[in-house]
Design a protein around this motif. Structure first.
Motif, mmCIF file in Angstrom:
data_model
loop_
_atom_site.group_PDB
_atom_site.id
_atom_site.type_symbol
_atom_site.label_atom_id
_atom_site.label_comp_id
_atom_site.label_asym_id
_atom_site.label_seq_id
_atom_site.Cartn_x
_atom_site.Cartn_y
_atom_site.Cartn_z
ATOM 1 N N GLY A 287 8.972 -4.396 -3.362
ATOM 2 C CA GLY A 287 9.739 -3.686 -3.980
ATOM 3 C C GLY A 287 11.031 -4.550 -3.115
ATOM 4 O O GLY A 287 10.720 -4.509 -1.845
ATOM 5 N N ASP B 115 -0.770 3.781 2.710
ATOM 6 C CA ASP B 115 -0.480 3.245 3.897
ATOM 7 C C ASP B 115 -0.662 4.857 4.441
ATOM 8 O O ASP B 115 -0.326 5.838 3.930
ATOM 9 C CB ASP B 115 0.838 2.768 4.089
ATOM 10 C CG ASP B 115 1.001 2.370 4.956
ATOM 11 O OD1 ASP B 115 0.657 2.857 5.708
ATOM 12 O OD2 ASP B 115 2.565 2.358 5.175
ATOM 13 N N ASP C 87 13.344 -3.032 -0.924
ATOM 14 C CA ASP C 87 13.886 -1.741 -0.055
ATOM 15 C C ASP C 87 13.087 -2.495 0.837
ATOM 16 O O ASP C 87 12.990 -1.902 2.568
ATOM 17 C CB ASP C 87 13.420 -0.803 -0.275
ATOM 18 C CG ASP C 87 11.870 -0.230 -1.348
ATOM 19 O OD1 ASP C 87 11.615 -1.026 -1.882
ATOM 20 O OD2 ASP C 87 11.011 0.622 -0.618
ATOM 21 N N ILE D 16 0.993 -0.715 -0.048
ATOM 22 C CA ILE D 16 -0.320 0.489 0.289
ATOM 23 C C ILE D 16 0.566 0.853 0.104
ATOM 24 O O ILE D 16 1.513 1.267 0.710
ATOM 25 C CB ILE D 16 -1.384 -0.314 0.921
ATOM 26 C CG1 ILE D 16 -0.469 -0.263 2.680
ATOM 27 C CG2 ILE D 16 -2.516 -0.940 1.029
ATOM 28 C CD1 ILE D 16 -1.142 -0.318 3.428
#
Ligand code: MSP
Length: 509
Positions: A262, A50, A264, A11
């Motif tokens: 992703g 988010d 990260d 999100i």
């Protein structure tokens, strides 16, 4: 076995405008969702926004508005993006919705009741950018003595009362999970990084904040708000109503779940999320796939460099399906990739205009002009024609193996190999000459080519849904008719073509 399949994007934080990274995660997830749908699965696809945490609170303050106002406005921009990207998502969840707040609170209560959360004090580094706590050893020391995250973001030193989750108790269980389910984290290189991280020892995780207000109050103490990642991760379960005691049918989707993220944010998904679920005695997702990052013409993308790529600009300039094709074809899914206008234009001109566009244009306009737009009947299949059928059969088998491993770019490469074969078939038979000296063969070549165009239209549906539907519509097939199982049973003989138009425009370099 249930044929349910649930896939999610992360999100997106609403402090920022959508960029190519968001578009990439979403388009790749949409590819898998559509592919699994063609493969007969009952698919549910969720995305969303988010909206809690310090980062959002600060962004609202900077704009002089209430956090919820900022969230309403920016969440809508991400919702609009789902339309601009033609995503097939079934749900768009916001963490400010009551269904989400109830789910997050339910998880907290379960953890608390199971003695997995205790009160303490957090002293250490925090990155507002990543909303993540860092050990000093995981940061980069600057010449002036300050610290930065590996991606160059600032960190601040904080000390505050906080609840902690007993993450350290779950190391062995997590390592067993990774060992017993080698496909739980993909790709393999990313899986190894996660294993190393867990093996190096886990600290208990601070899961509440007291120095600001924008978040979900912890159920047992209203002076604390939940750490934004504990809050946010539950969006996945909340979208299918799993975090409560109800008997909603949607909950069945929690039996087969893939999270696309992703690289990260892999740690949050592959370490924290399963640890929370294990500790709360709840079911785990099936798989977490981490994709790479895009650079822009070789440079890291960042607001300060002013080189953020706006997906809407690219779509307006080059076309949505051209953009989707490029994102999915250019970079092996899981690797980092570079966005370059020249490469995008080359891909459009060679793969789309020359290979796919010309094939459709040349054969279908011939049917339009010479046969009153009626698709002719297949008269016979010799070796060359049977070879094309066999190529499709092989593609059906291969693509299952390929997509099982999320090798989207390889799938596309194989589809384009098939397009190459059909182009060769058409060119080798020179139907423009056959028309004069062998009418039956002329009709047969056009019938076979159109049959293959139908197959190609089905295979490109997950990549370029609009262009796929345009081809299907031209040859008289409804989208609801298509599936891999039925691919050989869809009859097009005698169908009347609707007006044949160019699929793609050539772009000048
Ligand atoms: N809100 C968290 C996710 C919570 S999920 C429970 C978040 N949001 S984000 O908006 O910052 O990022 C969302 C996605 O965009 C991540 O998957 C991230 O990897 C991706 N990208 C952001 N920049 C990117 C590139 N330059 N290239 C590719 N994807 C990148 O993290």
């Amino acid at each position: 076995m249930s044929n349910k399949f649930y896939i999610t994007t992360p999100i997106y934080y609403v402090n920022d405008r959508p960029h190519i990274g968001h578009a990439y995660t979403s388009v790749a997830t949409d590819f898998i969702a559509r592919y699994m749908g063609l493969n007969g699965y009952d698919v549910r696809f969720q995305t969303g926004t988010d909206e809690h945490g310090l980062k959002i609170q600060k962004a609202a303050e900077a704009n002089g508005i209430e956090p919820l106002q900022l969230c309403d406005k920016n969440s809508q921009i991400f919702r609009d993006l789902t339309k601009s990207l033609n995503l097939s998502n079934d749900d768009f969840i916001r963490t400010t919705e009551q269904r989400h707040i109830s789910g997050a609170s339910y998880l907290w209560k379960r953890l608390y009741e199971r003695n997995q959360i205790y009160l303490g004090e957090y002293t250490g580094w925090y990155s507002i950018n990543d909303e993540t706590f860092y050990n000093e050893k995981d940061l980069l020391k600057q010449d002036d003595g300050s610290f930065k995250t590996l991606t160059g973001g600032p960190v601040e030193w904080i000390t505050e009362e906080s609840y902690f989750f007993k993450l350290s108790e779950w190391s062995d269980k997590l390592l067993n999970l990774y060992k017993n389910n080698p496909n739980f984290i993909s790709p393999r290189s990313k899986r190894n990084e996660v294993i190393k991280f867990v093996e190096s020892g886990l600290n208990d995780l601070s899961v509440s904040r007291t120095s600001f207000k924008w978040g979900i109050k912890t159920p047992n103490n209203s002076a604390h708000i939940m750490y934004v990642w504990l809050d946010a991760l539950t969006c996945y379960t909340n979208g299918v109503d799993y975090l409560n005691d109800s008997k909603n049918d949607l909950r069945e989707f929690w039996g087969n779940v893939v999270h696309i993220v992703g690289k990260d944010i892999l740690r949050h998904h592959a370490v924290y999320w399963p640890a929370f679920l294990l500790a709360a005695d709840l079911d785990l997702p099936t798989k977490i796939f981490a994709h790479g990052w895009w650079t822009n013409e070789g440079k890291k993308i960042s607001k300060s460099l002013g080189n953020v790529i706006d997906p809407i600009e690219i779509i307006n300039k080059y076309g949505l399906d051209q953009f989707r094709y490029f994102l999915l074809r250019e970079v092996p899914f899981g690797n980092d990739g570079d966005f370059s206008k020249n490469t995008l234009i080359n891909r459009i001109n060679s793969d789309l205009v020359n290979d796919l566009g010309n094939l459709c244009q040349r054969s279908l306009t011939m049917i339009e002009k010479k046969l009153g737009s009626i698709v002719p009947k297949i008269i016979n299949k010799g070796n060359k024609e049977k070879a094309l059928d066999q190529s499709i059969d092989e593609l059906l088998v291969k693509s299952n193996e390929i997509i099982n491993e999320f090798k989207i770019h390889i799938y596309i490469k194989h589809v384009w190999d098939h397009i190459g074969k059909v182009n060769k078939y058409f060119n080798d038979h020179k139907p423009w000459e056959l028309e004069k000296n062998d009418k039956d063969k002329f009709l047969n070549v056009l019938a076979i080519t159109t049959e293959q165009i139908k197959n190609i239209a089905i295979f490109i549906y997950p990549i370029m849904p609009q262009k796929s539907e345009k081809i299907l519509n031209t040859i008289g097939i409804k989208k609801s008719q298509i599936s891999f199982k039925e691919i050989n049973n869809i009859n097009i003989e005698g169908n009347k073509l609707s007006a044949v138009n160019h699929l793609f425009n050539r772009i000048k370099l």
